[in-house]
Design an enzyme around this catalytic site. Sequence first.
Site, PDB file in Angstrom:
ATOM      1  N   HIS A  85       0.912  -1.163   0.118  1.00 60.93           N
ATOM      2  CA  HIS A  85       0.008   0.009   0.091  1.00 60.93           C
ATOM      3  C   HIS A  85       0.999   1.185   0.084  1.00 60.93           C
ATOM      4  CE1 HIS A  85      -3.535   2.313   0.819  1.00 60.93           C
ATOM      5  NE2 HIS A  85      -2.653   3.089   1.610  1.00 60.93           N
ATOM      6  N   CYS A  86       0.566   2.104  -1.134  1.00 61.07           N
ATOM      7  CA  CYS A  86       1.561   3.321  -1.242  1.00 61.07           C
ATOM      8  C   CYS A  86       0.882   4.464  -0.305  1.00 61.07           C
ATOM      9  CB  CYS A  86       1.780   3.684  -2.550  1.00 61.07           C
ATOM     10  SG  CYS A  86       2.870   5.081  -2.918  1.00 61.07           S
ATOM     11  N   PRO A  87       1.433   5.073   0.537  1.00 65.69           N
ATOM     12  CA  PRO A  87       0.761   6.164   1.292  1.00 65.69           C
ATOM     13  C   PRO A  87       0.973   7.339   0.515  1.00 65.69           C
ATOM     14  CG  PRO A  87       2.961   5.432   2.283  1.00 65.69           C
ATOM     15  CD  PRO A  87       2.589   4.415   1.353  1.00 65.69           C
ATOM     16  N   GLY A  90      -1.888   6.983  -1.732  1.00 70.52           N
ATOM     17  CA  GLY A  90      -3.274   6.532  -1.177  1.00 70.52           C
ATOM     18  C   GLY A  90      -3.885   5.521  -1.953  1.00 70.52           C
TER      19      GLY A  90
END
Length: 268
Positions: A85-87, A90
Amino acid sequence: VVGVALYLLAISLLVITATSDPGILPRSPSVDDAESNANLNTTRIVEVNGVTIPLKWCATCRIWRPPRASHCAECNVCIDRFDHHCPWMGQCIGRRNYRWFFGFVVSVCVLCLYTAALSAVAFARALSHVPTAIRLPTDRLGQAVEELPAAGVTMLAPGLILLCVMPLLCYHCSLTCRNTTTSEDVKGTFSESANPFDASCAKNCDEALCAARLPSRLHLRSHASEELGGPMILRSGGGSEREAEMRPPDEVALPLRTAAAGDPGKGV
C-alpha cells in the site's frame, strides 16, 4: 522539451497508478456468518508448479484469497497479487497497476537525473566564468552560486530525491526479476521453499510489466453499497450487471483440495 516531456510522463503515470483498479477482489455477500466461521476452520490447498500453497479465508471480504492475494488494512479490500500500500498515492499496488507504479518510479529517476545533469552543466559554465583572480575553491563556488543560484538548487534537489527513489527502483527491479512482491519479500513467504512463480528473468519481467492485464472485476459506474461487505458489481459479457462472486484468476484455476482443520490430507 525533453524535461517537460519527462515531467508530463511522470505526472501521467502517477495519476494512472493512483486512480486505476489495483486488482480488487470483490466481496461475496451471499456468504453468511455460519458459513464464514466454518471456512475459518477449513483448509484449502492449491498446487502451483509442484509447490503446495495454502489458501486463506478472508473473514472481512468472505472469500478464499487466491495465491499472492492479501487484504489491505488501509483500503479494507483484498488485492490480487498484492505488492504494498503506497501512502504517497493513497492506493494499493497490485496486479493491475504495478506496471504503472514501476514506470512512475523509473520516470521520476530519469527526470531527476536529466534535471541534475543539465543543472550541473549550467553550473559548470557559471563556474568557468568566475574571474581567475578568485583562487580559493570555496570563493569560486560562492561566486558561481551568486551568479546562478537556480542551477545550484535544481542540481541539489533532484540529487536528494534520487537518494530516496533510486534505491526503491533498484529494489523493485530485483523483485521483478525474481517474480516476488514486496509483501512476499518482507514476510519471507518463500524463504523456506522455492518460489513457484519464479521463471527466467525475462519471463518474470514480461509477466509483471508487459503481460496483458486481466479485466477489472469492478463496475465503476455501479452504486456502492452502504453496508460494509455489501455486494460489488461485475461486468458481464453482454454488458449486464450481476452481483460479484469470488472467482479466482486464470493462474489459480488449479487442482484444489479442501480438508477440515486437523485433517489436511483428506480430499473432498
